[in-house]
Every structure is written in C-alpha cells, then in structure tokens.
Scaffold this motif. Structure first.
Motif, short mmCIF file in Angstrom:
data_model
loop_
_atom_site.label_atom_id
_atom_site.label_comp_id
_atom_site.label_asym_id
_atom_site.label_seq_id
_atom_site.Cartn_x
_atom_site.Cartn_y
_atom_site.Cartn_z
N ARG A 41 -38.67 54.92 22.85
CA ARG A 41 -39.70 54.79 21.82
C ARG A 41 -40.22 53.36 21.76
O ARG A 41 -41.41 53.12 21.57
N LEU A 42 -39.32 52.39 21.92
CA LEU A 42 -39.72 50.98 21.92
C LEU A 42 -40.71 50.70 23.06
O LEU A 42 -41.64 49.93 22.90
N LYS A 43 -40.51 51.37 24.18
CA LYS A 43 -41.37 51.15 25.34
C LYS A 43 -42.80 51.66 25.12
O LYS A 43 -43.70 51.35 25.90
N ARG B 265 -38.81 44.35 18.76
CA ARG B 265 -37.36 44.53 18.96
C ARG B 265 -36.57 43.66 17.99
O ARG B 265 -35.63 44.12 17.35
N LYS B 266 -36.98 42.40 17.86
CA LYS B 266 -36.29 41.48 16.95
C LYS B 266 -36.36 41.97 15.51
O LYS B 266 -35.37 41.93 14.79
N LYS B 267 -37.54 42.42 15.09
CA LYS B 267 -37.71 42.90 13.72
C LYS B 267 -36.84 44.13 13.45
O LYS B 267 -36.21 44.23 12.40
N ILE B 268 -36.82 45.04 14.40
CA ILE B 268 -36.02 46.27 14.24
C ILE B 268 -34.54 45.93 14.21
O ILE B 268 -33.79 46.45 13.37
N VAL C 19 -46.19 42.76 22.42
CA VAL C 19 -45.60 42.65 21.08
C VAL C 19 -44.18 43.23 21.03
O VAL C 19 -43.51 43.13 20.02
N ARG C 20 -43.75 43.81 22.14
CA ARG C 20 -42.44 44.47 22.19
C ARG C 20 -41.28 43.55 21.82
O ARG C 20 -40.42 43.94 21.01
N PRO C 21 -41.21 42.31 22.36
CA PRO C 21 -40.08 41.44 21.99
C PRO C 21 -40.00 41.17 20.48
O PRO C 21 -38.92 41.19 19.89
N ALA C 22 -41.15 40.96 19.86
CA ALA C 22 -41.18 40.71 18.41
C ALA C 22 -40.76 41.96 17.65
O ALA C 22 -40.01 41.88 16.67
#
Length: 51
Positions: free
Chosen positions: A10-12, A23-26, A18-21
């Motif tokens: 789902r992250l992909k 991921r960090k937020k989640i 914006v994926r790294p940001a």
C-alpha cells in the motif's frame, strides 16, 4: 519498524518522492500508539489522521 507485506504494498502506491516522508509519519503514528508492526489497519488509521 516492521511492516506487513500488505502495508508495504500500500505504501508503494504513494508517489516515490513523498514516500519516505509518508513512511516516517506512519511509523511515528504507530510508535505513539505503542504499535510495533505496521499493518493495513495501522496504515489506514494513520492515513485517515493525516488526510
């Protein structure tokens, strides 16, 4: 932080730039909830909170 395969997939779906940001937020959201594994449910809850 451990991610289930479903949550990782789902992250992909999030644009790569914006994926790294995201991921960090989640992961921060999960940590604050005392959760050690990111599942689809955790992902959806975090997404709902952040909009």
């Amino acid at each position: 932080m451990e991610w289930t395969a479903d949550a990782e997939a789902r992250l992909k779906e999030i644009p790569f730039f914006v994926r790294p940001a995201a991921r960090k937020k989640i992961e921060k959201f999960a940590q604050e909830q005392g959760i050690s594994q990111i599942t689809i449910e955790v992902y959806e809850a975090a997404k709902k909170q952040f909009g």
